[in-house]
Motif scaffolding. Structure first.
Motif, short mmCIF file in Angstrom:
data_model
loop_
_atom_site.label_atom_id
_atom_site.label_comp_id
_atom_site.label_asym_id
_atom_site.label_seq_id
_atom_site.Cartn_x
_atom_site.Cartn_y
_atom_site.Cartn_z
N ARG A 1 0.83 -1.21 0.00
CA ARG A 1 0.00 0.00 0.00
C ARG A 1 0.86 1.25 0.00
O ARG A 1 0.52 2.26 -0.63
CB ARG A 1 -0.93 0.00 1.21
CG ARG A 1 -2.07 -1.02 1.11
CD ARG A 1 -3.13 -0.77 2.17
NE ARG A 1 -2.60 -0.90 3.53
CZ ARG A 1 -2.61 -2.02 4.24
NH1 ARG A 1 -3.11 -3.13 3.71
NH2 ARG A 1 -2.14 -2.04 5.47
N SER B 1 -0.54 2.21 -4.16
CA SER B 1 -1.68 2.83 -3.50
C SER B 1 -2.60 1.69 -3.11
O SER B 1 -2.42 0.54 -3.55
CB SER B 1 -2.40 3.80 -4.43
OG SER B 1 -3.07 3.10 -5.47
N ARG B 2 -3.60 1.97 -2.30
CA ARG B 2 -4.51 0.91 -1.90
C ARG B 2 -5.19 0.28 -3.10
O ARG B 2 -5.31 -0.94 -3.20
CB ARG B 2 -5.55 1.47 -0.92
CG ARG B 2 -4.98 1.81 0.44
CD ARG B 2 -6.04 2.38 1.36
NE ARG B 2 -5.47 2.71 2.65
CZ ARG B 2 -5.35 1.87 3.67
NH1 ARG B 2 -5.77 0.62 3.53
NH2 ARG B 2 -4.83 2.25 4.82
N HIS C 1 -2.76 -1.80 -5.17
CA HIS C 1 -2.41 -3.04 -4.48
C HIS C 1 -3.53 -4.06 -4.60
O HIS C 1 -3.28 -5.25 -4.84
CB HIS C 1 -2.11 -2.73 -3.01
CG HIS C 1 -1.89 -3.96 -2.18
ND1 HIS C 1 -1.06 -4.98 -2.57
CD2 HIS C 1 -2.39 -4.33 -0.97
CE1 HIS C 1 -1.07 -5.93 -1.65
NE2 HIS C 1 -1.86 -5.56 -0.67
#
Length: 271
Positions: A182, A186-187, A190
């Motif tokens: 993450r 980025s979230r 990911h």
């Protein structure tokens, strides 16, 4: 949560392991120097390198000069330079990526002391790559989880070492993998990458094809890594666990039998 479930499901599908990381990494460049400049993860990469450098500084005086080392899965040479700075007379850098090795040569302060070999660790290495007696230090850092299953990689690394030689390396662990990814991406990225991993694992399992990407398929917890290191190398292997990696150092027996008995205790790993 979605990423965790996807990675766990993909690993179950690939429980027999992956088989062809060379095809994936031969077309790519892993640049550890660039990783050290990452806005969030840079300090972790720097701390990892400094820990290994401190370890090499403590080990080098115990070797008989001149000594030779091999940097396995060397990338662009972050640890090749560390071996040279520790006093290696010559370092052989092995990687499957020609572009990585070209960058390594360009960045080496003294390229005359570096030999690059573009090869797969598990394939037959070109004649003359390994000294007759083996290497005094065999190092593989920030790469084992990409190269192959941990026991197989450790066994192959041990084959490259001289009797009484040293194995030094680290293994990326699963404990904080999702936190790491993450921060790295980025979230959303990911999650998407984890779903792609699951999809690729399903396709490869269905078609019985070699699975190319290694990292997620080989993730183990720090406790599992420690257990495998002790099982494969012996109870005297020295370990140091950080947030993302388990570092290790091990001295092979001085005789010809490198079966993992009679290793020399090296003391705590330097930070």
């Amino acid at each position: 949560m979605i990423a965790r479930l996807a990675v766990a499901a993909g690993q179950r599908l690939l429980r027999s392991g992956f088989h062809a990381p060379r095809q994936h990494w031969a077309r790519r460049v892993w640049d550890g120097d660039r990783a050290e400049g990452h806005a969030v993860l840079g300090p972790a990469y720097v701390a990892e390198r400094k820990q290994i450098q401190a370890l090499l500084a403590s080990l080098a005086p115990r070797l008989t000069s001149p000594w030779e080392a091999v940097d396995v899965a060397a990338g662009t040479g972050r640890y090749t330079r560390a071996l040279l700075e520790a006093g290696a007379a010559r370092v052989t850098a092995i990687d499957v990526s020609p572009a990585s090795l070209a960058a390594l040569t360009n960045r080496a302060a003294d390229p005359t002391r570096v030999t690059t070999v573009c090869a797969d660790l598990f394939a037959a290495l070109p004649p003359g790559t390994v000294p007759e007696a083996g290497f005094d230090i065999v190092l593989c850092c920030d790469a084992i989880h990409h190269v192959g299953p941990l026991p197989a990689v450790l066994t192959r690394l041990r084959e490259l070492a001289a009797p009484g030689g040293l194995l030094v390396g680290d293994v990326w662990t699963a404990d904080h993998f999702h936190e790491f990814q993450r921060a790295r991406r980025s979230r959303v990225e990911h999650v998407l990458a984890s779903i792609r991993f699951l999809a690729a694992a399903a396709v490869n399992r269905l078609l019985r094809r070699a699975f190319l990407q290694a990292a997620r398929s080989q993730l183990l917890s720090a406790a599992q890594v420690q257990e495998l290191l002790r099982e494969t190398l012996g109870p005297q292997v020295q370990l140091n666990t950080s947030r993302y990696w388990v570092s290790f150092a091990y001295r092979l027996p001085p005789g010809q039998d490198n079966a993992g008995q009679g290793s020399v205790c090296l003391g705590p790993l330097g930070r």
